[in-house]
Design a protein around this motif. Sequence first.
Motif, PDB file in Angstrom:
ATOM      1  N   ALA A  24       0.997  -1.372  -0.040  1.00  0.00           N
ATOM      2  CA  ALA A  24       0.307  -0.024   0.237  1.00  0.00           C
ATOM      3  C   ALA A  24       1.247   1.595  -0.372  1.00  0.00           C
ATOM      4  CB  ALA A  24      -0.640   0.313   0.943  1.00  0.00           C
ATOM      5  N   ALA A  25       2.032   0.753   0.862  1.00  0.00           N
ATOM      6  CA  ALA A  25       3.039   2.307   0.500  1.00  0.00           C
ATOM      7  C   ALA A  25       4.075   2.794  -0.797  1.00  0.00           C
ATOM      8  CB  ALA A  25       3.901   2.065   1.901  1.00  0.00           C
ATOM      9  N   SER A  26       3.736   4.406  -0.373  1.00  0.00           N
ATOM     10  CA  SER A  26       4.861   4.256  -1.617  1.00  0.00           C
ATOM     11  C   SER A  26       6.236   4.318  -1.187  1.00  0.00           C
ATOM     12  CB  SER A  26       4.982   6.243  -1.568  1.00  0.00           C
ATOM     13  OG  SER A  26       4.362   6.635  -1.963  1.00  0.00           O
ATOM     14  N   ARG A  27       7.020   4.064  -0.118  1.00  0.00           N
ATOM     15  CA  ARG A  27       8.276   3.145   0.333  1.00  0.00           C
ATOM     16  C   ARG A  27       7.951   2.667   1.392  1.00  0.00           C
ATOM     17  NH1 ARG A  27       8.149   8.469   0.423  1.00  0.00           N
ATOM     18  NH2 ARG A  27       8.638   8.949   2.460  1.00  0.00           N
ATOM     19  N   SER A  28       9.305   1.771   1.168  1.00  0.00           N
ATOM     20  CA  SER A  28       8.817   0.705   2.533  1.00  0.00           C
ATOM     21  C   SER A  28      10.741   0.088   3.293  1.00  0.00           C
ATOM     22  CB  SER A  28       8.475  -1.022   2.207  1.00  0.00           C
ATOM     23  OG  SER A  28       9.152  -0.866   1.251  1.00  0.00           O
ATOM     24  N   ILE A  29      10.318   0.415   4.193  1.00  0.00           N
ATOM     25  CA  ILE A  29      11.557  -0.371   4.987  1.00  0.00           C
ATOM     26  C   ILE A  29      11.002  -1.568   5.943  1.00  0.00           C
ATOM     27  CG2 ILE A  29      13.320   0.253   6.603  1.00  0.00           C
ATOM     28  CD1 ILE A  29      12.695   3.200   6.637  1.00  0.00           C
ATOM     29  N   VAL A  30      12.426  -2.927   5.341  1.00  0.00           N
ATOM     30  CA  VAL A  30      12.469  -3.861   6.025  1.00  0.00           C
ATOM     31  C   VAL A  30      13.302  -4.198   6.719  1.00  0.00           C
ATOM     32  CG1 VAL A  30      12.031  -6.301   5.852  1.00  0.00           C
ATOM     33  CG2 VAL A  30      10.602  -4.781   3.969  1.00  0.00           C
ATOM     34  N   THR A  31      13.047  -3.839   8.825  1.00  0.00           N
ATOM     35  CA  THR A  31      14.401  -4.562   9.560  1.00  0.00           C
ATOM     36  C   THR A  31      14.358  -6.459   9.131  1.00  0.00           C
ATOM     37  OG1 THR A  31      13.504  -4.181  11.389  1.00  0.00           O
ATOM     38  CG2 THR A  31      14.771  -2.298  10.495  1.00  0.00           C
ATOM     39  N   VAL A  32      15.416  -7.314   9.169  1.00  0.00           N
ATOM     40  CA  VAL A  32      15.606  -8.354   9.255  1.00  0.00           C
ATOM     41  C   VAL A  32      16.357  -8.800  10.839  1.00  0.00           C
ATOM     42  CG1 VAL A  32      15.336  -9.020   6.916  1.00  0.00           C
ATOM     43  CG2 VAL A  32      17.517  -8.523   7.255  1.00  0.00           C
ATOM     44  N   GLU A  33      16.339 -10.437  11.095  1.00  0.00           N
ATOM     45  CA  GLU A  33      16.923 -10.791  11.749  1.00  0.00           C
ATOM     46  C   GLU A  33      18.787 -11.254  10.990  1.00  0.00           C
ATOM     47  OE1 GLU A  33      16.546 -11.357  15.137  1.00  0.00           O
ATOM     48  OE2 GLU A  33      15.157 -10.701  15.352  1.00  0.00           O
ATOM     49  N   GLU A  34      17.965 -11.543   9.938  1.00  0.00           N
ATOM     50  CA  GLU A  34      19.760 -12.482   9.003  1.00  0.00           C
ATOM     51  C   GLU A  34      19.874 -12.564   7.837  1.00  0.00           C
ATOM     52  OE1 GLU A  34      19.141 -16.871   9.960  1.00  0.00           O
ATOM     53  OE2 GLU A  34      21.473 -16.938   9.047  1.00  0.00           O
ATOM     54  N   ILE A  35      20.695 -11.872   6.933  1.00  0.00           N
ATOM     55  CA  ILE A  35      21.281 -11.934   5.598  1.00  0.00           C
ATOM     56  C   ILE A  35      21.324 -13.190   5.503  1.00  0.00           C
ATOM     57  CG2 ILE A  35      21.516 -10.764   3.583  1.00  0.00           C
ATOM     58  CD1 ILE A  35      21.406  -8.622   5.247  1.00  0.00           C
ATOM     59  N   VAL A  36      20.978 -14.111   4.207  1.00  0.00           N
ATOM     60  CA  VAL A  36      20.957 -15.105   3.904  1.00  0.00           C
ATOM     61  C   VAL A  36      21.158 -15.248   2.660  1.00  0.00           C
ATOM     62  CG1 VAL A  36      20.024 -16.148   5.488  1.00  0.00           C
ATOM     63  CG2 VAL A  36      18.588 -16.107   3.368  1.00  0.00           C
ATOM     64  N   TYR A  46      13.559 -17.268  15.838  1.00  0.00           N
ATOM     65  CA  TYR A  46      14.846 -16.566  16.019  1.00  0.00           C
ATOM     66  C   TYR A  46      14.492 -15.842  17.494  1.00  0.00           C
ATOM     67  CZ  TYR A  46      16.354 -16.235  11.421  1.00  0.00           C
ATOM     68  OH  TYR A  46      16.855 -16.545   9.956  1.00  0.00           O
ATOM     69  N   SER A  47      13.607 -15.683  18.116  1.00  0.00           N
ATOM     70  CA  SER A  47      13.785 -15.020  19.653  1.00  0.00           C
ATOM     71  C   SER A  47      12.516 -15.316  20.259  1.00  0.00           C
ATOM     72  CB  SER A  47      13.857 -13.473  19.937  1.00  0.00           C
ATOM     73  OG  SER A  47      13.281 -12.484  18.971  1.00  0.00           O
ATOM     74  N   ASP A  48      12.184 -14.760  21.289  1.00  0.00           N
ATOM     75  CA  ASP A  48      10.931 -15.480  22.427  1.00  0.00           C
ATOM     76  C   ASP A  48      10.020 -13.998  22.562  1.00  0.00           C
ATOM     77  OD1 ASP A  48      10.235 -18.386  21.863  1.00  0.00           O
ATOM     78  OD2 ASP A  48      11.597 -18.242  23.612  1.00  0.00           O
ATOM     79  N   TRP A 106      11.877  -5.568  -4.938  1.00  0.00           N
ATOM     80  CA  TRP A 106      11.228  -5.132  -6.377  1.00  0.00           C
ATOM     81  C   TRP A 106      10.385  -4.331  -5.261  1.00  0.00           C
ATOM     82  CZ3 TRP A 106       6.995  -6.944  -8.384  1.00  0.00           C
ATOM     83  CH2 TRP A 106       6.822  -7.989  -9.073  1.00  0.00           C
ATOM     84  N   VAL A 107       9.562  -4.423  -4.289  1.00  0.00           N
ATOM     85  CA  VAL A 107       8.408  -3.382  -3.738  1.00  0.00           C
ATOM     86  C   VAL A 107       8.750  -3.980  -2.537  1.00  0.00           C
ATOM     87  CG1 VAL A 107       6.406  -5.184  -4.856  1.00  0.00           C
ATOM     88  CG2 VAL A 107       7.689  -5.513  -2.650  1.00  0.00           C
ATOM     89  N   VAL A 108      10.315  -3.318  -2.200  1.00  0.00           N
ATOM     90  CA  VAL A 108      10.939  -2.977  -0.924  1.00  0.00           C
ATOM     91  C   VAL A 108      11.779  -2.043  -1.266  1.00  0.00           C
ATOM     92  CG1 VAL A 108      11.817  -3.756   0.953  1.00  0.00           C
ATOM     93  CG2 VAL A 108      10.596  -5.059  -0.347  1.00  0.00           C
ATOM     94  N   SER A 109      11.988  -0.457  -0.652  1.00  0.00           N
ATOM     95  CA  SER A 109      13.241   0.116  -0.801  1.00  0.00           C
ATOM     96  C   SER A 109      14.346   0.088   0.563  1.00  0.00           C
ATOM     97  CB  SER A 109      11.582   1.603  -0.467  1.00  0.00           C
ATOM     98  OG  SER A 109      11.044   2.250  -0.448  1.00  0.00           O
ATOM     99  N   ALA A 110      14.421  -0.345   0.957  1.00  0.00           N
ATOM    100  CA  ALA A 110      15.462  -0.501   1.529  1.00  0.00           C
ATOM    101  C   ALA A 110      15.258  -1.284   3.182  1.00  0.00           C
ATOM    102  CB  ALA A 110      16.067   0.873   2.860  1.00  0.00           C
ATOM    103  N   ILE A 111      16.349  -2.011   3.301  1.00  0.00           N
ATOM    104  CA  ILE A 111      16.473  -3.125   3.876  1.00  0.00           C
ATOM    105  C   ILE A 111      17.967  -3.554   5.228  1.00  0.00           C
ATOM    106  CG2 ILE A 111      16.964  -5.648   4.627  1.00  0.00           C
ATOM    107  CD1 ILE A 111      15.992  -6.432   1.197  1.00  0.00           C
ATOM    108  N   ALA A 112      16.936  -3.663   6.427  1.00  0.00           N
ATOM    109  CA  ALA A 112      18.604  -3.385   6.896  1.00  0.00           C
ATOM    110  C   ALA A 112      18.235  -4.269   8.154  1.00  0.00           C
ATOM    111  CB  ALA A 112      18.291  -1.583   7.659  1.00  0.00           C
ATOM    112  N   HIS A 113      20.192  -4.741   8.129  1.00  0.00           N
ATOM    113  CA  HIS A 113      20.266  -5.713   9.478  1.00  0.00           C
ATOM    114  C   HIS A 113      20.171  -5.508  10.503  1.00  0.00           C
ATOM    115  CE1 HIS A 113      23.061  -8.864   9.982  1.00  0.00           C
ATOM    116  NE2 HIS A 113      21.627  -9.877  10.626  1.00  0.00           N
ATOM    117  N   VAL A 114      19.098  -6.098  11.566  1.00  0.00           N
ATOM    118  CA  VAL A 114      18.862  -5.549  12.652  1.00  0.00           C
ATOM    119  C   VAL A 114      18.403  -7.200  13.558  1.00  0.00           C
ATOM    120  CG1 VAL A 114      18.445  -3.188  14.408  1.00  0.00           C
ATOM    121  CG2 VAL A 114      18.554  -2.784  11.941  1.00  0.00           C
ATOM    122  N   PRO A 115      19.733  -7.957  13.321  1.00  0.00           N
ATOM    123  CA  PRO A 115      18.757  -8.886  14.959  1.00  0.00           C
ATOM    124  C   PRO A 115      18.640  -8.324  15.676  1.00  0.00           C
ATOM    125  CG  PRO A 115      21.402  -9.279  13.908  1.00  0.00           C
ATOM    126  CD  PRO A 115      21.072  -7.344  13.384  1.00  0.00           C
ATOM    127  N   GLY A 116      17.383  -8.683  16.096  1.00  0.00           N
ATOM    128  CA  GLY A 116      16.780  -8.567  17.393  1.00  0.00           C
ATOM    129  C   GLY A 116      15.827  -6.805  17.217  1.00  0.00           C
TER     130      GLY A 116
END
Lengths: 272, 255
Positions: A189-201, A236-238, A216-226
């Motif tokens: 739905a959004a014009s832009r998107s940021i996804v933080t992820v636990e792991e890059i594989v 990954y976590s409780d 191609w539907v995601v603007s930015a990915i940041a690796h942020v475990p936890g």
Amino acid sequence: MAEFLSLKSAVETHVHDGDVVALEGFTHLIPFAAGHEIIRQRRRNLTLVRLTPDLICDQLIGAGCATKMIFSWGGNPGVGSLHRFRDAVEHGWPHALELDEHTHAGLTNRFVAAASGLPFAVLRAYAGTDTSQHSSTVARVTCPFTGEDLAAVAALRPDVTIIHAQQADRAGNVRLWGITGVQKESVLAASRSIVTVEEIVDGFDDDRNAMILPSWVVSAIAHVPGGCHPSYAAGYSDRDNDYYEAWDDLSRERDVFEDWLEHHVYENGSVR
Amino acid sequence: MSGFSTDETMTIAASRELAGARSCFVGIGLPSIAANLARALHAPGLVLVYESGTVGAKPTRLPLSIGDGELATTADFVISVPEIFNYWLQPGRIDVGMLGAAQIDRFANLNTTVIGSYERPSVRLPGAGGAPEIATACPRAIIVMRQSKRTFVDKLDFLTTIGFGDGNGARSRLGMPGFGPRVLISDLGIFRPDPETFEMTLTSLHSGATVADVRDATGWDLAVSKDLVETPEPTEEELLLLRRLHAASNTNAVN
């Protein structure tokens, strides 16, 4: 194509003062680290969008980032009230918070409409309620085929949607599983998107029927475990339930909250 | 059997109402406790549906939130939030909805939004969540809430969820397919809609409560059924299983 950025750069690039910012994750995969980065970057006049504005929105509201919120259920799940949200609504602190509130089904369908490229969605809801009287994004519509009276909800197109997911691959595709809430719709739905992820594989290595958001539907990915703590990431976590319970006391009084903000958000800096 | 609380009587009475149900849409808190007790007691096949998208959850302890990991890992399947509301709830595929609220009126309409005025509330409550559509679409609804003059009110401060609107015929006028609240269970008694007026009428008193107690805790002129009965006391088995559920939750509270 998704760009790999630090969380700091992702927020600097994609979240601006005055933006409509959706933060999704239905009790699972809540993008807390990104919320804290928005606070650190002192964004102002945001319209926050979230079905269940729990602790993450309480923190953003208390920090003075938001002047409006679009939501459907605002509480501390399993614990009680959101004290910063209540202080803003009941006493205008740190400033007034305009509300556009819906039911879960209504707000969900606002995302669905926008993700579908339509101006509104239709559902059987809202008739006779006070909720519909206080929202300019709900109306009645007559079915052209049956004459049935139904609710229409306006498409909701965030400037940016932020989610947390378990994995991204090196090509920038995102994969999440477990309770996936309204994440796909809110990103589409959004014009832009940021996804933080636990792991890059290197690649997604099994056949589970997980939710995939292509690069191609995601603007930015940041690796942020936890990055979803104190909520959890299945596999990954409780959930840190003590944090949710402690939040009741940390958020109740303004000075205690401001002390928490200083020590746990501002001083913490942008570490990633 | 001696020694049980009014909350235990309420929760157990609510769980009994799930006898014969195939599926139940469950909210966190009292409804979730009652629905899980029903599964443990007399409805092992009851499909519990939580709005996080977990269908057929079989938690071994009480979930802490609507999206507790325990619900996802024990579910028959997990679906997205648009799917749960649009494909499963809205068409009436889920038999029973269990709800609570901050305020209820005589026609079982519910307020979960504000106490006081909307613009300047004295208490800002969480809001609608899934309740309005649960009450609209489920063939029947069960409401569970503690009773006092502050919660059982003559006039709601805000109408979040329609029960029977202004009485007979209101639901069909509003295009609401489900029957509505078949039963309201408090810590004092059980109320059912009058077949003519659809006003919630006291039909059963919990052990130890009197009609005078219920009147004192009701903000409107209470209707009492001429066939008023006493709620059967909780059995040893019911109390044992309820307490076991609580105990399991207190020793294993993660996720």
